[in-house]
Design an enzyme around this catalytic site. Structure first.
Site, PDB file in Angstrom:
ATOM      1  N   HIS A 195       0.855  -1.190   0.000  1.00 26.54           N
ATOM      2  CA  HIS A 195       0.000   0.000   0.000  1.00 26.54           C
ATOM      3  C   HIS A 195       0.887   1.235   0.000  1.00 26.54           C
ATOM      4  CE1 HIS A 195      -3.401   2.656   0.724  1.00 26.54           C
ATOM      5  NE2 HIS A 195      -2.592   3.313   1.529  1.00 26.54           N
ATOM      6  N   ASP A 252     -15.458   2.461   7.316  1.00 28.15           N
ATOM      7  CA  ASP A 252     -14.396   3.336   6.822  1.00 28.15           C
ATOM      8  C   ASP A 252     -14.885   4.187   5.663  1.00 28.15           C
ATOM      9  OD1 ASP A 252     -11.594   4.289   6.466  1.00 28.15           O
ATOM     10  OD2 ASP A 252     -11.847   3.274   4.550  1.00 28.15           O
ATOM     11  N   ARG A 267     -14.723  12.730   6.840  1.00 31.15           N
ATOM     12  CA  ARG A 267     -13.465  13.420   7.136  1.00 31.15           C
ATOM     13  C   ARG A 267     -13.112  14.404   6.028  1.00 31.15           C
ATOM     14  NH1 ARG A 267      -9.839   8.719   7.106  1.00 31.15           N
ATOM     15  NH2 ARG A 267      -8.153  10.250   7.097  1.00 31.15           N
ATOM     16  N   SER A 277      -7.946   3.861   8.917  1.00 30.18           N
ATOM     17  CA  SER A 277      -8.640   3.786   7.624  1.00 30.18           C
ATOM     18  C   SER A 277      -7.900   2.837   6.681  1.00 30.18           C
ATOM     19  CB  SER A 277      -8.729   5.186   7.007  1.00 30.18           C
ATOM     20  OG  SER A 277      -9.197   5.117   5.675  1.00 30.18           O
ATOM     21  N   LYS A 332      -8.874  -1.714   6.059  1.00 32.19           N
ATOM     22  CA  LYS A 332      -9.130  -2.329   4.741  1.00 32.19           C
ATOM     23  C   LYS A 332      -8.081  -3.391   4.432  1.00 32.19           C
ATOM     24  CE  LYS A 332      -9.279   1.635   2.610  1.00 32.19           C
ATOM     25  NZ  LYS A 332      -9.647   3.023   2.640  1.00 32.19           N
TER      26      LYS A 332
END
Length: 428
Positions: free
Chosen positions: A86, A165, A172, A187, A191
């Protein structure tokens, strides 16, 4: 049935800098997902968290509650181990495209559940959708079959993963609470943990073009996410990487695909190759493959073969011509020198204004739009040479893009300038 807590009491607790209990956190996420906690109440709680923070246990419990709000995937049925990456996102960050097939070419499964771009950072799915026929939405069965046969899949995350989320992320965005480490870390990691991968490598970027411009904050985010992954039983490592200069020489959708294919063919810009190899080495080590020759798989065509198989499996034609922008505009150097700086944020905003990105979710992007960089850090420049080419289908976008990119290049009268390493640190 009466609710276990009152939203106002939870808001008061965090407003007054108290630690939320495990029961309060579990109830808050569940009640928000069910619609019991109103948006304005969650806005107030998000701001209280933004201002007063959370400790490691609170963040871990908050993440766990978000995972519990939806389904969890499992790759146990696969014959191979899984590893994932990620990135916190940056300008010209097309690393997923060459990285997933490169790692998969070593017999490891790479499930990359990716997203779309918003603002100045591009989305992996937008880039891949510039390939004719390629589709982002796969069923879980299609994804599993492709991981078993090809080894790599890049697709959209299903709506069933951490639905809390999705709601909180949108909130947000409109309440000024995006840049908050507990909320960012939970967040991303809710996931990734729900996705069920065995190991995870994080690319946490810092510098002008990064989401976390401040290195100390980026480091804290990386540390928090590694701790969350480790606590959840996922083998997690983070690389802190420099995003002060755009990655590579292409910032857009189709042109970034083109550059990724160059990397898979054994060429491409040195910085893109450097980061791809560094992340691949970490992902393979996390999957139990140490001392492998990652560079060789780029040079001998293995990674390219996996790329083509991955694109075909999702309906795309890897040999098809990519979209080309209708209009181009060259930026010319008005002096000589050596490029000692190139502001990633300015380049990213310029590309976004040309149509490569979107201003709101669901907006269409121009696949051919973007910025081709002819001169980047370390290059010599002569007056009159082309610094960059702006690309768009909408000619009247050039003016605002030129405003954004103005002053992006820093030229100095030095013989040469060497950019430092992209990888600033490793956190495990």
């Amino acid at each position: 049935m009466a609710e276990a807590f009152d939203a106002v009491d939870v808001i008061h607790a965090k407003r007054d800098k108290r630690e939320l209990t495990p029961e309060q956190i579990a109830w808050t996420i569940d009640a928000y997902t069910r619609g019991v906690i109103a948006e304005e109440q969650m806005s107030a709680l998000a701001m209280a968290i933004y201002l007063n923070g959370m400790n490691r246990e609170e963040i871990a419990l908050w993440t766990k509650a978000m995972i519990a709000s939806g389904e969890r995937m499992s790759f146990d049925a696969l014959s191979k181990t899984t590893t994932d990456k990620h990135s916190t996102g940056g300008v010209g960050d097309k690393i997923t495209l060459p990285l997933a097939p490169l790692v998969a070419s070593f017999g490891v499964a790479v499930p990359q559940l990716s997203g779309r771009g918003l603002g100045h950072t591009g989305g992996t799915l937008d880039k891949l959708e510039s390939i004719p026929g390629w589709r982002a939405n796969l069923t879980n069965d299609e994804m599993m079959r492709q991981l078993e046969s090809v080894g790599a899949v890049v697709c959209a995350a299903g709506s069933g993963l951490a639905p809390a989320d999705k709601k909180l992320y949108a909130l947000r965005d409109v309440t000024g609470t995006v840049n908050c480490i507990p909320l960012i870390a939970s967040s991303i990691m809710s996931k990734k943990i729900a996705e069920g991968t065995a190991s995870l490598v994080l690319d946490v970027k810092t510098g002008a073009g990064a989401f976390m411009e401040d290195e100390q904050m980026a480091r804290e985010l990386a540390r928090t996410m590694v701790d969350l992954g480790t606590d959840a039983g996922v083998n997690t490592v983070a690389l802190l990487t420099d995003m002060s200069v755009p990655l590579g020489r292409a910032v857009g959708n189709a042109i970034e695909v083109e550059e990724s294919v160059e990397v898979l063919a054994g060429g491409g810009p040195a910085d893109v190759v450097e980061l791809t190899v560094a992340l691949a080495t970490e992902m393979l080590a996390a999957a139990g493959l140490k001392d492998v020759d990652v560079d060789a798989a780029l040079k001998d065509g293995r990674a390219m073969d996996t790329w083509k198989a991955m694109i075909r499996a999702q309906g795309g034609d890897p040999e098809a011509a990519l979209p080309v922008a209708k209009h181009s505009h060259e930026i010319i150097a008005d002096s000589d020198g050596c490029v000692t700086g190139l502001d990633a944020m300015k380049v990213g905003v310029a590309g976004w204004r040309l149509g490569a990105g979107r201003s709101r979710p669901g907006e269409a992007v121009q696949f051919g739009a973007g910025v081709r960089l002819h001169k980047t850090v370390g290059d010599r420049v002569a007056k009159g040479e082309v610094l960059a080419t702006l690309l768009t289908d909408t000619e009247d976008r050039f003016a605002r893009s030129l405003e954004a990119i103005d002053g992006a290049w820093k030229l100095e009268n030095v013989d040469e300038f060497e950019r430092g390493s992209l990888v600033l640190d490793r956190l495990a």
